[in-house]
Design a protein around this motif. Sequence first.
Motif, mmCIF file in Angstrom:
data_model
loop_
_atom_site.group_PDB
_atom_site.id
_atom_site.type_symbol
_atom_site.label_atom_id
_atom_site.label_comp_id
_atom_site.label_asym_id
_atom_site.label_seq_id
_atom_site.Cartn_x
_atom_site.Cartn_y
_atom_site.Cartn_z
ATOM 1 N N ASN B 28 0.823 -1.218 0.000
ATOM 2 C CA ASN B 28 0.000 0.000 0.000
ATOM 3 C C ASN B 28 0.858 1.270 0.000
ATOM 4 O OD1 ASN B 28 -2.622 1.090 -0.154
ATOM 5 N ND2 ASN B 28 -2.564 1.622 2.028
ATOM 6 N N ASN B 30 2.665 4.598 -1.517
ATOM 7 C CA ASN B 30 2.326 5.616 -2.503
ATOM 8 C C ASN B 30 3.370 5.722 -3.604
ATOM 9 O OD1 ASN B 30 -0.102 6.501 -1.300
ATOM 10 N ND2 ASN B 30 1.015 7.816 0.113
ATOM 11 N N SER B 31 4.641 5.691 -3.232
ATOM 12 C CA SER B 31 5.719 5.984 -4.189
ATOM 13 C C SER B 31 6.315 4.710 -4.762
ATOM 14 C CB SER B 31 6.841 6.787 -3.506
ATOM 15 O OG SER B 31 6.321 7.959 -2.921
ATOM 16 N N SER B 51 2.671 9.099 -6.597
ATOM 17 C CA SER B 51 1.336 8.612 -6.254
ATOM 18 C C SER B 51 0.665 8.128 -7.522
ATOM 19 C CB SER B 51 0.506 9.725 -5.608
ATOM 20 O OG SER B 51 0.340 10.802 -6.502
ATOM 21 N N GLU B 52 -0.443 7.430 -7.364
ATOM 22 C CA GLU B 52 -1.198 6.944 -8.513
ATOM 23 C C GLU B 52 -1.552 8.118 -9.414
ATOM 24 O OE1 GLU B 52 -4.666 4.877 -7.279
ATOM 25 O OE2 GLU B 52 -5.421 4.578 -9.313
ATOM 26 N N ARG B 68 1.906 4.273 -14.352
ATOM 27 C CA ARG B 68 1.446 3.902 -13.002
ATOM 28 C C ARG B 68 -0.006 3.498 -13.174
ATOM 29 N NH1 ARG B 68 2.868 5.339 -7.586
ATOM 30 N NH2 ARG B 68 1.806 3.780 -6.322
ATOM 31 N N ASN B 70 -2.084 1.699 -11.382
ATOM 32 C CA ASN B 70 -2.906 1.857 -10.184
ATOM 33 C C ASN B 70 -1.934 1.977 -9.023
ATOM 34 O OD1 ASN B 70 -2.182 -0.895 -9.501
ATOM 35 N ND2 ASN B 70 -3.654 -1.478 -11.104
ATOM 36 N N LYS B 71 -2.415 1.950 -7.801
ATOM 37 C CA LYS B 71 -1.509 2.150 -6.679
ATOM 38 C C LYS B 71 -0.503 1.005 -6.571
ATOM 39 C CE LYS B 71 -1.443 3.748 -1.926
ATOM 40 N NZ LYS B 71 -2.233 4.123 -0.738
ATOM 41 N N ARG B 72 -0.867 -0.177 -6.991
ATOM 42 C CA ARG B 72 -0.016 -1.344 -6.822
ATOM 43 C C ARG B 72 1.035 -1.496 -7.911
ATOM 44 N NH1 ARG B 72 -1.678 -5.982 -7.831
ATOM 45 N NH2 ARG B 72 -0.171 -7.057 -6.487
ATOM 46 N N SER B 93 9.521 0.410 -3.939
ATOM 47 C CA SER B 93 8.393 1.200 -3.447
ATOM 48 C C SER B 93 8.747 1.761 -2.083
ATOM 49 C CB SER B 93 7.113 0.355 -3.373
ATOM 50 O OG SER B 93 7.196 -0.600 -2.334
#
Lengths: 113, 113
Positions: B28, B30-31, B51-52, B68, B70-72, B93
């Motif tokens: 989870n 962000n970067s 971030s996303e 990017r 999505n967040k994953r 990450s």
Amino acid sequence: QKEVEQNSGPLSVPEGAIASLNCTYSDRGSQSFFWYRQYSGKSPELIMSIYSNGDKEDGRFTAQLNKASQYVSLLIRDSQPSDSATYLCAVNGGSGGYNKLIFGAGTRLAVHP
Amino acid sequence: NAGVTQTPKFQVLKTGQSMTLQCAQDMNHNSMYWYRQDPGMGLRLIYYSASEGTTDKGEVPNGYNVSRLNKREFSLRLESAAPSQTSVYFCASRGQGGTGELFFGEGSRLTVL
């Protein structure tokens, strides 16, 4: 000029000695400083982070930061053969902001019995 | 705990071919980051995403594109591979706050003939 400079080594020290690794950076606004260790063929792993001037100790490792001189160092006391690896200095903050993390070329350390 | 997963681990391309390196993290964070590592050069930042929905160029972005998704997930694409892009590629990450530690994938070794 590279943003983060390290002596590539190799730095060779006898077992039990103190290994001193140095790093300079060019962005005076940098705020966060990290030391990563990388064994051959493996991914880097964090060993120390430092944010304020002075010394920070963690076991056999001591990180030293001098923002006025734009200099960060890592001391490894009682060096062991298992400490033989490449040590990477990383810096962020400054003009690149928190998320831009720049690494030096790394210093190869060899600890001989 | 998977952490950061990169695929493929090895790839051989011919000059001019295209390919995408995939990266996914389950922390989870962000970067996310893409670095390349060449002998004696340390880790050089290609692109990063704070971030996303956002991406930024690093030190050596030429010849690469990123998404990017999505967040994953954070992918790196080589549209027309060149021998100079032969390298080991690391995805990483990072969460907000804490130690600011980067968590790395195992690396992807790419050879361009």
